[in-house]
Design an enzyme around this catalytic site. Structure first.
Site, PDB file in Angstrom:
ATOM      1  N   THR A 128      -7.359 114.527  33.062  1.00  0.00           N
ATOM      2  CA  THR A 128      -7.854 115.879  32.815  1.00  0.00           C
ATOM      3  C   THR A 128      -9.204 116.043  33.486  1.00  0.00           C
ATOM      4  O   THR A 128      -9.965 115.083  33.588  1.00  0.00           O
ATOM      5  CB  THR A 128      -7.986 116.169  31.299  1.00  0.00           C
ATOM      6  N   HIS A 129      -9.485 117.273  33.924  1.00  0.00           N
ATOM      7  CA  HIS A 129     -10.793 117.605  34.476  1.00  0.00           C
ATOM      8  C   HIS A 129     -11.553 118.513  33.523  1.00  0.00           C
ATOM      9  O   HIS A 129     -12.566 119.097  33.883  1.00  0.00           O
ATOM     10  CB  HIS A 129     -10.645 118.254  35.859  1.00  0.00           C
ATOM     11  N   ASN A 130     -11.027 118.653  32.303  1.00  0.00           N
ATOM     12  CA  ASN A 130     -11.662 119.494  31.283  1.00  0.00           C
ATOM     13  C   ASN A 130     -12.479 118.573  30.360  1.00  0.00           C
ATOM     14  O   ASN A 130     -11.918 117.712  29.675  1.00  0.00           O
ATOM     15  CB  ASN A 130     -10.539 120.218  30.520  1.00  0.00           C
TER      16      ASN A 130
ATOM     17  N   LYS B 188     -11.543 118.508  26.552  1.00  0.00           N
ATOM     18  CA  LYS B 188     -10.307 117.755  26.301  1.00  0.00           C
ATOM     19  C   LYS B 188     -10.522 116.260  26.467  1.00  0.00           C
ATOM     20  O   LYS B 188     -10.011 115.459  25.682  1.00  0.00           O
ATOM     21  CB  LYS B 188      -9.290 118.147  27.381  1.00  0.00           C
TER      22      LYS B 188
ATOM     23  N   ASP C 174      -1.439 119.363  28.474  1.00  0.00           N
ATOM     24  CA  ASP C 174      -1.429 120.762  28.877  1.00  0.00           C
ATOM     25  C   ASP C 174      -1.359 121.566  27.595  1.00  0.00           C
ATOM     26  O   ASP C 174      -0.535 121.288  26.720  1.00  0.00           O
ATOM     27  CB  ASP C 174      -0.265 121.106  29.801  1.00  0.00           C
TER      28      ASP C 174
ATOM     29  N   HIS D 174      -3.625 120.818  17.076  1.00  0.00           N
ATOM     30  CA  HIS D 174      -2.441 120.661  17.920  1.00  0.00           C
ATOM     31  C   HIS D 174      -2.483 119.346  18.689  1.00  0.00           C
ATOM     32  O   HIS D 174      -1.512 118.614  18.768  1.00  0.00           O
ATOM     33  CB  HIS D 174      -2.354 121.859  18.880  1.00  0.00           C
ATOM     34  N   ARG D 175      -3.682 119.009  19.226  1.00  0.00           N
ATOM     35  CA  ARG D 175      -3.792 117.790  20.049  1.00  0.00           C
ATOM     36  C   ARG D 175      -3.658 116.538  19.177  1.00  0.00           C
ATOM     37  O   ARG D 175      -2.988 115.586  19.554  1.00  0.00           O
ATOM     38  CB  ARG D 175      -5.149 117.820  20.777  1.00  0.00           C
TER      39      ARG D 175
END
Ligand code: ITT
Length: 209
Positions: free
Chosen positions: A14-16, A19, A75, A195-196
């Site tokens: 991930t690049h976020n 997250k 995602d 959710h994660r």
């Protein structure tokens, strides 16, 4: 069904940064050496899938092939029922190139107002996790949390759309919660909150330990 077990090093694909922080927190209790896609200089693949699972899978496979290591991708997005599930898989794109989530949250409010949709504004977050290996083996998991939207946004914590989302059974937004409260991982193994964390619980049961 037998699941492949994960051990050793893992790329967090991930690049976020929000997250990435959450994935690191979730992986912390396990003996996994987490390296980020950014640290390895991996490119961001184009998200051409129509579903969360398809995009998570393509991001995990791209990072695993490029690094030669197992890779975990997420995602995710916010789905607003009165908006037919939007922004959904376009949740990052609604914030534009500048990743302006204040503007993305205003857009949600404006679209609800334009439709004359009365509160409560039901919404849910989805996280699709994909764990891929360099031979293209993939394990997929999905988590969801239902709640309602609040305006104006509340709280400075978390990331993305957290300040407008109040999960069912709570009276504070994800933006007002600490990381531990948002994950909501109970010690007895019962269902997590976010959710994660919910998707991760299934991943951990299947592929870790
Ligand atoms: P990567 O693809 O590099 O992982 P991204 O930000 O582009 O980063 P997505 O395509 O999955 O990731 O976009 C999902 C967007 O939905 C993300 O940018 C967040 O703003 C939002 N989102 C996802 N999970 C969230 C959460 O737990 N809290 C708040 N917003 C969230």
């Amino acid at each position: 069904m037998t699941h492949r077990k994960l051990a050793g090093r893992l790329v967090a694909a991930t690049h976020n940064s929000g997250k990435l922080r959450e994935l690191r927190e979730l992986l912390a209790p396990y003996a996994i050496d987490v390296v980020s896609a950014g640290a390895l200089g991996l490119a961001e693949p184009e998200e051409t899938g129509e579903t969360f699972a398809a995009n998570a899978t393509l991001k995990a496979i791209a990072a695993s092939r490029a690094s030669g290591l197992p890779a975990l991708a997420d995602d995710s997005g916010l789905c607003v029922e009165a908006l037919g599930g939007a922004p959904g898989v376009y949740s990052a794109r609604w914030a534009g190139e500048g990743k302006d989530f204040a503007a993305a949250m205003r857009r949600i409010e404006a679209e609800l107002e334009a439709m004359g949709a009365p509160p409560p504004w039901r919404a849910y977050f989805v996280s699709a996790l994909a764990l891929a290996w360099p031979d293209d083996h993939v394990e997929n998991f999905e988590g969801r949390v239902d709640g309602a939207l609040v305006f104006p946004p509340r709280g400075e914590r978390g990331f993305g759309y957290d300040p407008i989302f109040v999960p069912d059974g709570h009276d504070r937004s994800f933006g007002e919660m600490s990381a531990e409260e948002k994950h909501g991982l109970p010690a007895d193994g019962s269902r997590a909150l976010s959710h994660r964390a919910r998707a991760f619980q299934d991943l951990a049961r299947a592929c870790l330990g």
